[in-house]
Design a protein around this motif. Structure first.
Motif, mmCIF file in Angstrom:
data_model
loop_
_atom_site.group_PDB
_atom_site.id
_atom_site.type_symbol
_atom_site.label_atom_id
_atom_site.label_comp_id
_atom_site.label_asym_id
_atom_site.label_seq_id
_atom_site.Cartn_x
_atom_site.Cartn_y
_atom_site.Cartn_z
ATOM 1 N N ALA A 161 7.141 8.402 4.998
ATOM 2 C CA ALA A 161 6.208 7.146 5.050
ATOM 3 C C ALA A 161 6.752 6.504 4.368
ATOM 4 N N ASP A 162 6.763 5.093 4.272
ATOM 5 C CA ASP A 162 6.696 3.749 2.979
ATOM 6 C C ASP A 162 5.631 4.046 2.224
ATOM 7 N N ALA A 163 4.610 4.598 1.309
ATOM 8 C CA ALA A 163 3.684 4.117 0.983
ATOM 9 C C ALA A 163 3.337 3.341 0.514
ATOM 10 N N VAL A 164 4.295 3.441 -0.488
ATOM 11 C CA VAL A 164 4.662 1.695 -1.842
ATOM 12 C C VAL A 164 4.562 0.658 -0.677
ATOM 13 N N TYR A 165 5.603 1.222 0.093
ATOM 14 C CA TYR A 165 5.272 -0.536 0.884
ATOM 15 C C TYR A 165 3.992 -0.521 1.591
ATOM 16 N N GLU A 166 2.966 0.196 1.590
ATOM 17 C CA GLU A 166 1.942 0.179 2.564
ATOM 18 C C GLU A 166 1.323 -0.450 1.387
ATOM 19 N N LEU A 167 1.099 0.029 0.447
ATOM 20 C CA LEU A 167 0.171 0.505 -0.716
ATOM 21 C C LEU A 167 -0.198 -1.211 -1.349
ATOM 22 N N THR A 168 1.719 -1.655 -1.594
ATOM 23 C CA THR A 168 1.420 -3.379 -1.520
ATOM 24 C C THR A 168 1.060 -3.952 -0.860
ATOM 25 N N GLU A 169 0.837 -4.261 0.052
ATOM 26 C CA GLU A 169 0.146 -4.063 1.779
ATOM 27 C C GLU A 169 -0.987 -4.474 1.516
ATOM 28 N N ALA A 170 -1.385 -3.141 1.789
ATOM 29 C CA ALA A 170 -2.998 -3.066 1.666
ATOM 30 C C ALA A 170 -3.064 -3.779 0.082
ATOM 31 N N THR A 171 -2.510 -3.881 -0.753
ATOM 32 C CA THR A 171 -3.995 -4.431 -1.951
ATOM 33 C C THR A 171 -3.198 -5.966 -1.975
ATOM 34 N N ILE A 172 -1.827 -6.891 -1.541
ATOM 35 C CA ILE A 172 -2.139 -8.028 -1.369
ATOM 36 C C ILE A 172 -3.248 -8.625 -0.141
ATOM 37 N N LYS A 173 -3.557 -7.591 1.011
ATOM 38 C CA LYS A 173 -4.093 -8.246 1.598
ATOM 39 C C LYS A 173 -6.127 -7.913 1.026
ATOM 40 N N VAL A 174 -5.900 -7.134 0.091
ATOM 41 C CA VAL A 174 -7.664 -7.056 -0.939
ATOM 42 C C VAL A 174 -7.850 -8.440 -0.996
ATOM 43 N N LEU A 175 -6.492 -8.838 -2.160
ATOM 44 C CA LEU A 175 -6.635 -9.755 -3.251
ATOM 45 C C LEU A 175 -6.519 -11.660 -2.116
ATOM 46 N N LEU A 176 -5.832 -11.182 -0.486
ATOM 47 C CA LEU A 176 -6.268 -12.269 0.008
ATOM 48 C C LEU A 176 -7.799 -12.773 0.209
ATOM 49 N N GLY A 177 -8.652 -11.196 0.431
ATOM 50 C CA GLY A 177 -9.816 -11.995 1.123
ATOM 51 C C GLY A 177 -10.032 -11.078 2.163
ATOM 52 N N TYR A 178 -8.883 -9.915 2.249
ATOM 53 C CA TYR A 178 -9.622 -9.186 3.631
ATOM 54 C C TYR A 178 -10.569 -8.022 3.187
ATOM 55 N N GLU A 179 -11.690 -8.342 4.028
ATOM 56 C CA GLU A 179 -12.350 -7.422 4.014
ATOM 57 C C GLU A 179 -11.704 -5.949 4.144
ATOM 58 N N GLN A 180 -11.077 -4.634 4.285
ATOM 59 C CA GLN A 180 -10.696 -3.666 4.664
ATOM 60 C C GLN A 180 -9.053 -3.636 5.144
ATOM 61 N N ALA A 181 -8.727 -2.857 4.415
ATOM 62 C CA ALA A 181 -7.217 -1.969 4.689
ATOM 63 C C ALA A 181 -6.690 -1.090 4.081
ATOM 64 N N ALA A 182 -5.840 -0.447 4.507
ATOM 65 C CA ALA A 182 -5.567 0.619 4.137
ATOM 66 C C ALA A 182 -3.961 1.668 4.417
ATOM 67 N N CYS A 183 -3.894 2.404 3.891
ATOM 68 C CA CYS A 183 -2.038 2.874 2.716
ATOM 69 C C CYS A 183 -1.927 4.158 3.119
ATOM 70 N N ARG A 184 -1.148 4.610 3.972
ATOM 71 C CA ARG A 184 -1.420 5.880 4.188
ATOM 72 C C ARG A 184 -0.045 6.784 3.292
ATOM 73 N N TRP A 185 -0.863 8.138 2.772
ATOM 74 C CA TRP A 185 0.345 8.990 2.306
ATOM 75 C C TRP A 185 0.491 10.053 2.966
ATOM 76 N N MET A 186 2.287 10.240 3.533
ATOM 77 C CA MET A 186 1.938 11.103 4.133
ATOM 78 C C MET A 186 2.452 12.684 3.108
ATOM 79 N N GLN A 187 2.019 13.660 3.891
ATOM 80 C CA GLN A 187 1.850 14.812 3.185
ATOM 81 C C GLN A 187 2.745 16.167 3.746
ATOM 82 N N LYS A 188 3.288 16.685 3.338
ATOM 83 C CA LYS A 188 3.632 17.815 4.199
ATOM 84 C C LYS A 188 2.522 18.964 3.618
ATOM 85 N N PRO A 189 2.026 19.512 4.986
ATOM 86 C CA PRO A 189 1.613 18.840 6.240
ATOM 87 C C PRO A 189 0.643 18.114 5.579
ATOM 88 N N GLY A 190 -0.375 17.290 6.522
ATOM 89 C CA GLY A 190 -0.970 16.355 6.887
ATOM 90 C C GLY A 190 -1.122 15.048 6.245
#
Length: 171
Positions: free
Chosen positions: A42-71
């Motif tokens: 999963a592209d965690a770097v992209y997800e982190l970037t987008e989640a950061t943009i959301k909170v900077l824009l004022g969203y109250e919540q955002a999340a990003c996922r970091w896939m591991q092997k396993p979990g």
């Protein structure tokens, strides 16, 4: 996510590519350090970037996922005015559909929203400079999130006129 740790103005973030499809991120506060790896599945770097943009824009919540092997590790970002509360949750399976409350909390911090955004942008810049000419994608597999990186930079610059302490603005 209610039990918020005290604000930590010493927060820093470090990211690095470890090798083909492997990424490491380290969160450091004045009290502790937390490091974990992620897989390219999963592209965690992209997800982190987008989640950061959301909170900077004022969203109250955002999340990003970091896939591991396993979990999976999930970063849950919660904005409260100019403060960001980050909780890292662990799930046994990758792509978990479980609610955040089902995750095992591994790490938490609270810092300024802008400080977090500056730290993320700084690490994206470092990755783009360290892994030029397509090397980033050869090592990580997903492409560098150039559009998100540029948008995040613009949002940080637009926000720079706000009354922000020197500790908050530091990268």
């Amino acid at each position: 996510m209610s039990n918020k740790p005290p604000r930590d103005d010493k927060f820093s973030l470090a990211c690095r590519l470890l090798g083909r499809g492997s990424f490491e991120v380290t969160l450091v506060t004045g009290l502790e350090e937390f490091t974990h790896e992620a897989s390219y599945i999963a592209d965690a770097v992209y997800e982190l970037t987008e989640a950061t943009i959301k909170v900077l824009l004022g969203y109250e919540q955002a999340a990003c996922r970091w896939m591991q092997k396993p979990g999976e590790l999930r970063w849950y970002l919660e904005r409260d005015d100019d403060q960001l509360h980050l909780t890292v949750l662990e799930f046994e399976r990758a792509y978990s559909t479980q609610e955040d409350v089902a995750g095992v909390p591994l790490f938490a911090l609270r810092c300024g929203v802008r400080r977090f955004a500056v730290q993320v942008h700084s690490q994206l810049w470092r990755l783009s400079q360290t892994h030029r000419d397509g090397v980033y994608q050869k090592v990580w597999v997903p492409p560098f999130p150039q559009a998100g990186y540029e948008r995040l930079g613009r949002l940080i610059r637009d926000d720079a006129g706000r009354d922000v302490s020197a500790g908050e603005a530091g990268g």
